[in-house]
Design a protein around this motif. Structure first.
Motif, mmCIF file in Angstrom:
data_model
loop_
_atom_site.group_PDB
_atom_site.id
_atom_site.type_symbol
_atom_site.label_atom_id
_atom_site.label_comp_id
_atom_site.label_asym_id
_atom_site.label_seq_id
_atom_site.Cartn_x
_atom_site.Cartn_y
_atom_site.Cartn_z
ATOM 1 N N VAL A 106 0.880 -1.171 0.000
ATOM 2 C CA VAL A 106 0.000 0.000 0.000
ATOM 3 C C VAL A 106 0.911 1.212 0.000
ATOM 4 O O VAL A 106 1.538 1.527 1.005
ATOM 5 C CB VAL A 106 -0.917 0.006 1.242
ATOM 6 N N ARG A 107 1.011 1.858 -1.157
ATOM 7 C CA ARG A 107 1.886 3.027 -1.245
ATOM 8 C C ARG A 107 1.153 4.300 -0.841
ATOM 9 O O ARG A 107 1.691 5.127 -0.142
ATOM 10 C CB ARG A 107 2.419 3.203 -2.671
ATOM 11 N N ARG A 108 -0.063 4.441 -1.312
ATOM 12 C CA ARG A 108 -0.789 5.698 -1.101
ATOM 13 C C ARG A 108 -1.910 5.526 -0.088
ATOM 14 O O ARG A 108 -2.588 4.513 -0.067
ATOM 15 C CB ARG A 108 -1.364 6.199 -2.410
ATOM 16 N N VAL A 109 -2.086 6.569 0.711
ATOM 17 C CA VAL A 109 -3.126 6.580 1.731
ATOM 18 C C VAL A 109 -3.919 7.874 1.565
ATOM 19 O O VAL A 109 -3.332 8.943 1.386
ATOM 20 C CB VAL A 109 -2.512 6.520 3.152
ATOM 21 N N ALA A 110 -5.234 7.766 1.628
ATOM 22 C CA ALA A 110 -6.098 8.952 1.555
ATOM 23 C C ALA A 110 -6.933 9.046 2.825
ATOM 24 O O ALA A 110 -7.521 8.062 3.260
ATOM 25 C CB ALA A 110 -7.010 8.874 0.336
ATOM 26 N N ILE A 111 -6.953 10.224 3.399
ATOM 27 C CA ILE A 111 -7.802 10.510 4.557
ATOM 28 C C ILE A 111 -8.869 11.480 4.065
ATOM 29 O O ILE A 111 -8.561 12.603 3.681
ATOM 30 C CB ILE A 111 -7.007 11.157 5.706
ATOM 31 N N ILE A 112 -10.114 11.032 4.047
ATOM 32 C CA ILE A 112 -11.232 11.865 3.595
ATOM 33 C C ILE A 112 -12.100 12.170 4.810
ATOM 34 O O ILE A 112 -12.581 11.265 5.478
ATOM 35 C CB ILE A 112 -12.072 11.151 2.503
ATOM 36 N N ASP A 113 -12.307 13.435 5.075
ATOM 37 C CA ASP A 113 -12.999 13.885 6.278
ATOM 38 C C ASP A 113 -14.284 14.616 5.887
ATOM 39 O O ASP A 113 -14.225 15.707 5.329
ATOM 40 C CB ASP A 113 -12.049 14.812 7.047
ATOM 41 N N PHE A 114 -15.432 14.002 6.152
ATOM 42 C CA PHE A 114 -16.734 14.645 5.955
ATOM 43 C C PHE A 114 -17.263 15.002 7.334
ATOM 44 O O PHE A 114 -17.576 14.117 8.130
ATOM 45 C CB PHE A 114 -17.732 13.699 5.271
ATOM 46 N N ASP A 115 -17.349 16.276 7.632
ATOM 47 C CA ASP A 115 -17.782 16.706 8.961
ATOM 48 C C ASP A 115 -18.270 18.140 8.849
ATOM 49 O O ASP A 115 -17.899 18.860 7.927
ATOM 50 C CB ASP A 115 -16.596 16.626 9.939
ATOM 51 N N VAL A 116 -19.058 18.573 9.801
ATOM 52 C CA VAL A 116 -19.499 19.962 9.808
ATOM 53 C C VAL A 116 -18.295 20.881 10.051
ATOM 54 O O VAL A 116 -18.263 22.009 9.596
ATOM 55 C CB VAL A 116 -20.628 20.189 10.841
ATOM 56 N N HIS A 117 -17.273 20.371 10.757
ATOM 57 C CA HIS A 117 -16.077 21.153 11.060
ATOM 58 C C HIS A 117 -14.902 20.720 10.200
ATOM 59 O O HIS A 117 -14.763 19.551 9.868
ATOM 60 C CB HIS A 117 -15.669 20.956 12.531
ATOM 61 N N HIS A 118 -14.026 21.654 9.905
ATOM 62 C CA HIS A 118 -12.797 21.369 9.160
ATOM 63 C C HIS A 118 -11.850 20.532 10.031
ATOM 64 O O HIS A 118 -11.708 20.783 11.221
ATOM 65 C CB HIS A 118 -12.113 22.687 8.777
ATOM 66 N N GLY A 119 -11.191 19.560 9.434
ATOM 67 C CA GLY A 119 -10.222 18.719 10.136
ATOM 68 C C GLY A 119 -8.861 19.386 10.204
ATOM 69 O O GLY A 119 -7.894 18.922 9.603
ATOM 70 N N ASN A 120 -8.769 20.475 10.945
ATOM 71 C CA ASN A 120 -7.538 21.283 10.978
ATOM 72 C C ASN A 120 -6.339 20.523 11.531
ATOM 73 O O ASN A 120 -5.216 20.725 11.083
ATOM 74 C CB ASN A 120 -7.767 22.571 11.762
ATOM 75 N N GLY A 121 -6.554 19.634 12.481
ATOM 76 C CA GLY A 121 -5.442 18.867 13.033
ATOM 77 C C GLY A 121 -4.864 17.895 12.028
ATOM 78 O O GLY A 121 -3.644 17.792 11.866
ATOM 79 N N THR A 122 -5.745 17.176 11.329
ATOM 80 C CA THR A 122 -5.280 16.234 10.311
ATOM 81 C C THR A 122 -4.563 16.973 9.201
ATOM 82 O O THR A 122 -3.516 16.532 8.715
ATOM 83 C CB THR A 122 -6.453 15.415 9.750
ATOM 84 N N GLU A 123 -5.096 18.108 8.779
ATOM 85 C CA GLU A 123 -4.420 18.894 7.740
ATOM 86 C C GLU A 123 -3.028 19.313 8.195
ATOM 87 O O GLU A 123 -2.055 19.206 7.440
ATOM 88 C CB GLU A 123 -5.231 20.125 7.352
ATOM 89 N N ALA A 124 -2.889 19.759 9.439
ATOM 90 C CA ALA A 124 -1.581 20.182 9.941
ATOM 91 C C ALA A 124 -0.596 19.013 9.956
ATOM 92 O O ALA A 124 0.577 19.175 9.616
ATOM 93 C CB ALA A 124 -1.718 20.773 11.344
#
Length: 192
Positions: free
Chosen positions: A59-77
């Motif tokens: 598994v070379r590539r990993v995608a984190i997809i976040d559907f939420d009312v709030h932005h996933g600022n921690g994951t982005e950082a």
């Protein structure tokens, strides 16, 4: 998913963060389980181990997809720090600017190109939706923010804003369907 917890706990997420820069969490998130799972997948399945069969799929590539009312600022950082970045410290605007160099790869130097983060969340220009980040212009090749405008309709003479449970309960099925249709159209337009 712990999406408000960043690389060192709290993420500079709103204009008042500087008042408590030592806080260890944002939005009740203590551990970013989405980022931990992605890092584990890169570590466990992204390389050949001594006990892995020769024909094992990597598994070379990993995608984190976040559907939420709030932005996933921690994951982005966390994803942004997979490559060296120069970040401005969250200090009051009246203070001189200070920066810090940050870099935290998970598996190896290929991480920045192999880990993707996408966030679909509510947003308005006033920054009134916690945590106040997640604008569409993220400026990062492997980070895509899809901010959606809050949908407001009249419900028995009142506006129905996110978080207004009473007004939301008063929405008719037709109004609910109209909101879903508008949100889906906006999402399709921003993603395509």
């Amino acid at each position: 998913p712990g999406h408000h917890a960043g690389p060192r706990g709290a993420v500079a997420c709103h204009k008042h963060f500087w008042k408590s820069p030592d806080m260890c969490s944002c939005g009740f998130c203590l551990l970013n389980t989405a980022a931990v799972a992605a890092a584990y997948a890169r570590y466990r399945y992204g390389r050949r181990g001594p006990d892995a069969p020769d024909d094992a799929t990597l598994v070379r590539r990993v995608a984190i997809i976040d559907f939420d009312v709030h932005h996933g600022n921690g994951t982005e950082a966390i994803v942004r720090r997979l490559r060296p970045v120069r970040e401005r410290k969250p200090l009051p605007e009246s203070w001189p600017e200070e920066y810090v160099e940050a870099h935290a790869p998970w598996l190896d130097e290929s991480d920045p190109d192999e880990v993707f983060f996408g966030s679909v969340h509510l947003w308005d220009d006033a920054g009134s939706f916690y945590p106040g980040g997640g604008a569409a212009d993220a400026g990062h090749a492997t980070v895509v923010n899809v901010p959606l405008n809050p949908l407001i309709v009249g419900a028995q003479g009142r506006e129905c804003r996110p978080g207004d449970a009473r007004a939301r309960a008063n929405l008719s099925q037709t109004q609910r369907q109209q909101l879903r249709t508008r949100a889906a159209a906006e999402l399709r337009a921003k993603v395509s």
